[in-house]
Design a protein around this motif. Sequence first.
Motif, PDB file in Angstrom:
ATOM      1  N   GLU A  36       0.840  -1.198   0.000  1.00 40.87           N
ATOM      2  CA  GLU A  36       0.000   0.000   0.000  1.00 40.87           C
ATOM      3  C   GLU A  36       0.875   1.247   0.000  1.00 40.87           C
ATOM      4  OE1 GLU A  36      -3.778  -1.335   2.745  1.00 40.87           O
ATOM      5  OE2 GLU A  36      -2.001  -0.602   3.786  1.00 40.87           O
ATOM      6  N   LEU A  37       0.286   2.341  -0.451  1.00 40.26           N
ATOM      7  CA  LEU A  37       0.903   3.659  -0.325  1.00 40.26           C
ATOM      8  C   LEU A  37       0.198   4.379   0.808  1.00 40.26           C
ATOM      9  CD1 LEU A  37       1.241   4.630  -4.076  1.00 40.26           C
ATOM     10  CD2 LEU A  37       3.035   3.856  -2.532  1.00 40.26           C
ATOM     11  N   ILE A  38       0.967   4.874   1.752  1.00 47.45           N
ATOM     12  CA  ILE A  38       0.417   5.475   2.963  1.00 47.45           C
ATOM     13  C   ILE A  38       0.507   6.992   2.898  1.00 47.45           C
ATOM     14  CG2 ILE A  38       0.604   5.596   5.487  1.00 47.45           C
ATOM     15  CD1 ILE A  38      -0.092   2.796   4.405  1.00 47.45           C
ATOM     16  N   SER A  39      -0.623   7.646   3.177  1.00 41.25           N
ATOM     17  CA  SER A  39      -0.667   9.093   3.341  1.00 41.25           C
ATOM     18  C   SER A  39      -0.917   9.363   4.822  1.00 41.25           C
ATOM     19  CB  SER A  39      -1.782   9.722   2.506  1.00 41.25           C
ATOM     20  OG  SER A  39      -1.922  11.086   2.835  1.00 41.25           O
ATOM     21  N   VAL A  40       0.134   9.784   5.517  1.00 38.95           N
ATOM     22  CA  VAL A  40       0.008  10.059   6.949  1.00 38.95           C
ATOM     23  C   VAL A  40      -0.941  11.231   7.176  1.00 38.95           C
ATOM     24  CG1 VAL A  40       1.278  10.732   9.016  1.00 38.95           C
ATOM     25  CG2 VAL A  40       2.287   9.104   7.418  1.00 38.95           C
ATOM     26  N   GLY A  41      -0.828  12.272   6.347  1.00 38.87           N
ATOM     27  CA  GLY A  41      -1.664  13.460   6.506  1.00 38.87           C
ATOM     28  C   GLY A  41      -3.145  13.182   6.338  1.00 38.87           C
ATOM     29  N   ALA A  42      -3.499  12.349   5.375  1.00 41.57           N
ATOM     30  CA  ALA A  42      -4.905  12.019   5.126  1.00 41.57           C
ATOM     31  C   ALA A  42      -5.366  10.811   5.926  1.00 41.57           C
ATOM     32  CB  ALA A  42      -5.123  11.760   3.641  1.00 41.57           C
ATOM     33  N   LYS A  43      -4.405  10.119   6.564  1.00 46.83           N
ATOM     34  CA  LYS A  43      -4.698   8.903   7.329  1.00 46.83           C
ATOM     35  C   LYS A  43      -5.390   7.860   6.453  1.00 46.83           C
ATOM     36  CE  LYS A  43      -4.767  11.335  11.650  1.00 46.83           C
ATOM     37  NZ  LYS A  43      -5.527  11.862  12.743  1.00 46.83           N
ATOM     38  N   LEU A  44      -4.812   7.674   5.237  1.00 48.98           N
ATOM     39  CA  LEU A  44      -5.343   6.722   4.273  1.00 48.98           C
ATOM     40  C   LEU A  44      -4.224   5.837   3.741  1.00 48.98           C
ATOM     41  CD1 LEU A  44      -7.674   9.043   2.170  1.00 48.98           C
ATOM     42  CD2 LEU A  44      -8.395   7.322   3.836  1.00 48.98           C
ATOM     43  N   ALA A  45      -4.597   4.615   3.372  1.00 48.88           N
ATOM     44  CA  ALA A  45      -3.678   3.686   2.730  1.00 48.88           C
ATOM     45  C   ALA A  45      -4.272   3.308   1.382  1.00 48.88           C
ATOM     46  CB  ALA A  45      -3.484   2.455   3.591  1.00 48.88           C
ATOM     47  N   PHE A  46      -3.558   3.624   0.316  1.00 47.36           N
ATOM     48  CA  PHE A  46      -4.022   3.348  -1.041  1.00 47.36           C
ATOM     49  C   PHE A  46      -3.459   2.015  -1.504  1.00 47.36           C
ATOM     50  CE2 PHE A  46      -4.069   7.916  -0.468  1.00 47.36           C
ATOM     51  CZ  PHE A  46      -5.314   8.264  -0.963  1.00 47.36           C
ATOM     52  N   PRO A  47      -4.311   1.115  -1.986  1.00 49.11           N
ATOM     53  CA  PRO A  47      -3.843  -0.213  -2.383  1.00 49.11           C
ATOM     54  C   PRO A  47      -3.060  -0.176  -3.693  1.00 49.11           C
ATOM     55  CG  PRO A  47      -6.149   0.018  -2.939  1.00 49.11           C
ATOM     56  CD  PRO A  47      -5.753   1.274  -2.195  1.00 49.11           C
ATOM     57  N   ILE A  48      -2.230  -1.182  -3.855  1.00 52.58           N
ATOM     58  CA  ILE A  48      -1.515  -1.383  -5.112  1.00 52.58           C
ATOM     59  C   ILE A  48      -1.961  -2.742  -5.624  1.00 52.58           C
ATOM     60  CG2 ILE A  48       0.728  -1.649  -6.219  1.00 52.58           C
ATOM     61  CD1 ILE A  48       1.856   0.087  -3.912  1.00 52.58           C
ATOM     62  N   ARG A  49      -2.574  -2.750  -6.789  1.00 53.32           N
ATOM     63  CA  ARG A  49      -3.103  -3.985  -7.368  1.00 53.32           C
ATOM     64  C   ARG A  49      -2.378  -4.275  -8.676  1.00 53.32           C
ATOM     65  NH1 ARG A  49      -8.835  -1.689  -6.280  1.00 53.32           N
ATOM     66  NH2 ARG A  49      -9.011  -2.085  -4.050  1.00 53.32           N
ATOM     67  N   GLU A  50      -1.767  -5.440  -8.739  1.00 53.31           N
ATOM     68  CA  GLU A  50      -1.034  -5.873  -9.927  1.00 53.31           C
ATOM     69  C   GLU A  50      -0.010  -4.831 -10.360  1.00 53.31           C
ATOM     70  OE1 GLU A  50      -3.648  -7.311 -12.976  1.00 53.31           O
ATOM     71  OE2 GLU A  50      -4.884  -8.375 -11.513  1.00 53.31           O
ATOM     72  N   GLY A  51       0.613  -4.191  -9.372  1.00 51.56           N
ATOM     73  CA  GLY A  51       1.649  -3.211  -9.648  1.00 51.56           C
ATOM     74  C   GLY A  51       1.149  -1.813  -9.950  1.00 51.56           C
ATOM     75  N   VAL A  52      -0.175  -1.612  -9.905  1.00 55.09           N
ATOM     76  CA  VAL A  52      -0.765  -0.315 -10.225  1.00 55.09           C
ATOM     77  C   VAL A  52      -1.337   0.325  -8.962  1.00 55.09           C
ATOM     78  CG1 VAL A  52      -2.519   0.895 -11.590  1.00 55.09           C
ATOM     79  CG2 VAL A  52      -1.357  -1.106 -12.539  1.00 55.09           C
ATOM     80  N   PRO A  53      -0.814   1.479  -8.551  1.00 57.36           N
ATOM     81  CA  PRO A  53      -1.379   2.171  -7.390  1.00 57.36           C
ATOM     82  C   PRO A  53      -2.797   2.667  -7.693  1.00 57.36           C
ATOM     83  CG  PRO A  53       0.814   2.997  -7.904  1.00 57.36           C
ATOM     84  CD  PRO A  53       0.380   2.149  -9.056  1.00 57.36           C
ATOM     85  N   ILE A  54      -3.720   2.356  -6.827  1.00 57.40           N
ATOM     86  CA  ILE A  54      -5.115   2.787  -6.972  1.00 57.40           C
ATOM     87  C   ILE A  54      -5.280   4.026  -6.098  1.00 57.40           C
ATOM     88  CG2 ILE A  54      -7.534   2.122  -6.798  1.00 57.40           C
ATOM     89  CD1 ILE A  54      -5.829   0.418  -8.778  1.00 57.40           C
ATOM     90  N   MET A  55      -5.272   5.188  -6.726  1.00 57.80           N
ATOM     91  CA  MET A  55      -5.250   6.455  -6.004  1.00 57.80           C
ATOM     92  C   MET A  55      -6.641   7.057  -5.848  1.00 57.80           C
ATOM     93  SD  MET A  55      -2.125   6.394  -5.335  1.00 57.80           S
ATOM     94  CE  MET A  55      -2.063   7.936  -4.458  1.00 57.80           C
ATOM     95  N   LEU A  56      -7.645   6.223  -5.683  1.00 55.02           N
ATOM     96  CA  LEU A  56      -9.012   6.680  -5.480  1.00 55.02           C
ATOM     97  C   LEU A  56      -9.331   6.648  -3.994  1.00 55.02           C
ATOM     98  CD1 LEU A  56     -10.721   4.623  -8.316  1.00 55.02           C
ATOM     99  CD2 LEU A  56     -10.120   7.054  -8.350  1.00 55.02           C
ATOM    100  N   VAL A  57      -9.841   7.736  -3.482  1.00 59.25           N
ATOM    101  CA  VAL A  57     -10.175   7.824  -2.058  1.00 59.25           C
ATOM    102  C   VAL A  57     -11.194   6.752  -1.686  1.00 59.25           C
ATOM    103  CG1 VAL A  57     -11.139   9.307  -0.258  1.00 59.25           C
ATOM    104  CG2 VAL A  57      -9.597  10.279  -1.970  1.00 59.25           C
ATOM    105  N   GLU A  58     -12.114   6.453  -2.596  1.00 56.98           N
ATOM    106  CA  GLU A  58     -13.152   5.450  -2.330  1.00 56.98           C
ATOM    107  C   GLU A  58     -12.553   4.067  -2.091  1.00 56.98           C
ATOM    108  OE1 GLU A  58     -13.429   6.914  -5.857  1.00 56.98           O
ATOM    109  OE2 GLU A  58     -13.823   8.653  -4.616  1.00 56.98           O
ATOM    110  N   ASP A  59     -11.402   3.779  -2.692  1.00 58.01           N
ATOM    111  CA  ASP A  59     -10.763   2.476  -2.550  1.00 58.01           C
ATOM    112  C   ASP A  59      -9.714   2.430  -1.454  1.00 58.01           C
ATOM    113  OD1 ASP A  59     -12.307   1.497  -4.582  1.00 58.01           O
ATOM    114  OD2 ASP A  59     -10.751   1.602  -6.108  1.00 58.01           O
ATOM    115  N   ALA A  60      -9.435   3.569  -0.838  1.00 59.82           N
ATOM    116  CA  ALA A  60      -8.403   3.640   0.198  1.00 59.82           C
ATOM    117  C   ALA A  60      -8.926   3.095   1.519  1.00 59.82           C
ATOM    118  CB  ALA A  60      -7.948   5.085   0.388  1.00 59.82           C
ATOM    119  N   ARG A  61      -7.987   2.565   2.297  1.00 64.15           N
ATOM    120  CA  ARG A  61      -8.294   2.047   3.633  1.00 64.15           C
ATOM    121  C   ARG A  61      -7.978   3.135   4.647  1.00 64.15           C
ATOM    122  NH1 ARG A  61      -5.137  -0.272   7.511  1.00 64.15           N
ATOM    123  NH2 ARG A  61      -3.293  -0.240   6.175  1.00 64.15           N
TER     124      ARG A  61
END
Length: 65
Positions: A36-61
């Motif tokens: 995952e890619l972590i944004s400390v400021g937004a307190k979100l973790a963006f998944p990486i699927r098949e090598g592609v970062p999914i930078m959608l807030v709706e898909d972030a943890r």
Amino acid sequence: MSDDFNTPVTVDPRLLEVLICPVTRGRLTYDRERNELISVGAKLAFPIREGVPIMLVEDARSLED
């Protein structure tokens, strides 16, 4: 038969250098263990699927869980 589809995909380090958080426009850190890619400021973790970062807030943890 090739096992290309079963091989774990890593993220290109150059891509990680240019990606920013879509919420805060801040830096992201890579969590290799969770892939995952972590944004400390937004307190979100963006998944990486098949090598592609999914930078959608709706898909972030949320990191607040």
